[in-house]
Design a protein around this motif. Structure first.
Motif, short mmCIF file in Angstrom:
data_model
loop_
_atom_site.label_atom_id
_atom_site.label_comp_id
_atom_site.label_asym_id
_atom_site.label_seq_id
_atom_site.Cartn_x
_atom_site.Cartn_y
_atom_site.Cartn_z
N GLU A 50 67.16 84.59 11.05
CA GLU A 50 66.03 85.33 11.61
C GLU A 50 65.73 84.90 13.03
N LEU A 51 65.88 83.58 13.30
CA LEU A 51 65.65 83.07 14.65
C LEU A 51 66.64 83.65 15.65
N MET A 52 67.90 83.75 15.24
CA MET A 52 68.94 84.29 16.13
C MET A 52 68.68 85.76 16.44
N ASP A 53 68.03 86.47 15.51
CA ASP A 53 67.75 87.89 15.71
C ASP A 53 66.36 88.14 16.31
N ASP A 54 65.68 87.07 16.69
CA ASP A 54 64.33 87.19 17.24
C ASP A 54 64.38 87.99 18.55
N PRO A 55 63.73 89.14 18.64
CA PRO A 55 63.79 89.97 19.85
C PRO A 55 63.22 89.27 21.08
N GLU A 56 62.24 88.40 20.88
CA GLU A 56 61.65 87.67 22.02
C GLU A 56 62.67 86.71 22.63
N LEU A 57 63.42 86.01 21.76
CA LEU A 57 64.46 85.09 22.22
C LEU A 57 65.56 85.85 22.95
N GLU A 58 65.93 86.99 22.39
CA GLU A 58 66.97 87.81 23.02
C GLU A 58 66.51 88.33 24.38
N ARG A 59 65.23 88.70 24.47
CA ARG A 59 64.68 89.22 25.74
C ARG A 59 64.69 88.12 26.81
N LEU A 60 64.26 86.92 26.44
CA LEU A 60 64.25 85.81 27.39
C LEU A 60 65.66 85.47 27.86
N HIS A 61 66.60 85.51 26.93
CA HIS A 61 68.00 85.22 27.28
C HIS A 61 68.54 86.28 28.24
N ALA A 62 68.21 87.55 27.96
CA ALA A 62 68.67 88.65 28.83
C ALA A 62 68.07 88.54 30.22
N GLU A 63 66.79 88.18 30.29
CA GLU A 63 66.12 88.05 31.59
C GLU A 63 66.72 86.90 32.40
N ARG A 64 67.00 85.79 31.72
CA ARG A 64 67.60 84.63 32.39
C ARG A 64 68.99 84.97 32.91
N THR A 65 69.76 85.67 32.10
CA THR A 65 71.12 86.06 32.50
C THR A 65 71.07 87.00 33.70
N ALA A 66 70.15 87.95 33.69
CA ALA A 66 70.01 88.90 34.80
C ALA A 66 69.59 88.19 36.08
N ALA A 67 68.68 87.22 35.95
CA ALA A 67 68.22 86.48 37.13
C ALA A 67 69.35 85.65 37.74
N LEU A 68 70.15 85.01 36.90
CA LEU A 68 71.28 84.23 37.38
C LEU A 68 72.31 85.12 38.07
N LYS A 69 72.56 86.28 37.50
CA LYS A 69 73.51 87.22 38.10
C LYS A 69 73.02 87.70 39.46
N LYS A 70 71.73 88.02 39.54
CA LYS A 70 71.15 88.49 40.80
C LYS A 70 71.22 87.41 41.86
N GLU A 71 70.95 86.16 41.48
CA GLU A 71 71.00 85.05 42.42
C GLU A 71 72.43 84.82 42.92
N ALA A 72 73.40 84.93 42.02
CA ALA A 72 74.81 84.76 42.40
C ALA A 72 75.24 85.84 43.38
N HIS A 217 70.91 76.62 21.95
CA HIS A 217 71.59 77.85 21.53
C HIS A 217 72.82 77.53 20.69
N ARG A 218 73.59 76.52 21.15
CA ARG A 218 74.80 76.14 20.42
C ARG A 218 74.44 75.53 19.07
N THR A 219 73.35 74.73 19.03
CA THR A 219 72.95 74.08 17.79
C THR A 219 72.57 75.10 16.73
N VAL A 220 71.83 76.13 17.13
CA VAL A 220 71.43 77.17 16.19
C VAL A 220 72.65 77.88 15.64
#
Length: 229
Positions: A50-72, A217-220
């Motif tokens: 259930e934790l892995m499917d948490d939409p809030e966690l997925e949203r935060l991960h997507a936002e972080r990935t997008a920010a890193l891509k934009k910075e690169a 993330h890896r531990t989960v």
């Protein structure tokens, strides 16, 4: 038959039955405990799923990935404009260099002046650290037009440009203690104060935060999938 012998035999049989009953009870207890542990393990796995499917966690991960891509992408674009290194330019390149970048540090120097070499060393150290600002140098002897236009009279002279406009300058070492042994950090602080470079937050904290996020993330995933690496 001896009555005492009969009595002893019955006593032994009764004791044997008691021991057998105790053994059966212990076995039942162990089976029940194993079932409880198995049930708890299944429950934990469900919670992790259930934790892995948490939409809030997925949203935060997507936002972080997008920010890193934009910075690169931003860093790559700035590098194409000559940011990230301390470069020498010619008088013919000067206007294009200072107008195509929002923040520019330009060192007017003389190749024979010892203090110009000191300034070179510090600016060369800062250039890769502050990629949002362009760091360049121009030989004053070979740039008479801009030396006159910008009223450069003392070397080293570091002129600070914002959107193509000269907004400030460092003349000699008078703003850095007036001595040759000033530190790169003192020059860095002065440029931050003048707003030509942005003060950086602690990079180590960012790396620790990223490492922690990746580790969690890896531990989960490892807990959910026993076959994962």
């Amino acid at each position: 038959m001896d009555p005492n012998s009969v009595k002893s035999t019955f006593s032994n049989l009764a004791l044997g039955e008691v021991m057998a009953a105790a053994a059966r009870n212990l076995q039942k207890e162990m089976v029940t405990q194993q079932k409880v542990q198995a049930s708890s393990s299944v429950h934990e796995e469900v919670d992790l799923d259930e934790l892995m499917d948490d939409p809030e966690l997925e949203r935060l991960h997507a936002e972080r990935t997008a920010a890193l891509k934009k910075e690169a992408e931003k860093r790559q674009a700035l590098k194409k404009q000559g940011h990230g290194e301390y470069r020498e330019i010619t008088e013919g390149d000067f206007l294009a260099e200072v107008t195509r970048s929002e923040l520019v540090v330009c060192h007017f120097y003389h190749k024979e002046f010892y203090r110009c070499k000191i300034m070179d060393k510090h600016l060369r150290s800062l250039a890769p650290k502050y990629i949002d600002t362009k760091f360049i140098k121009l030989d004053a002897e070979n740039a008479p037009f801009f030396v006159a236009k910008l009223a450069v009279k003392t070397l080293p002279c570091v002129i600070l440009f914002r959107k193509g406009i000269a907004v400030d300058r460092l003349i000699g070492f008078q703003d850095i203690g007036g001595k040759d042994d000033f530190s790169t950090r003192s020059l860095e602080n002065l440029l931050i104060k003048k707003g030509i470079i942005a003060e950086k937050k602690n990079d180590d904290d960012d790396e620790e935060e990223d490492d922690y996020s990746d580790s969690r993330h890896r531990t989960v995933r490892s807990s959910v999938d026993p076959d994962s690496d």
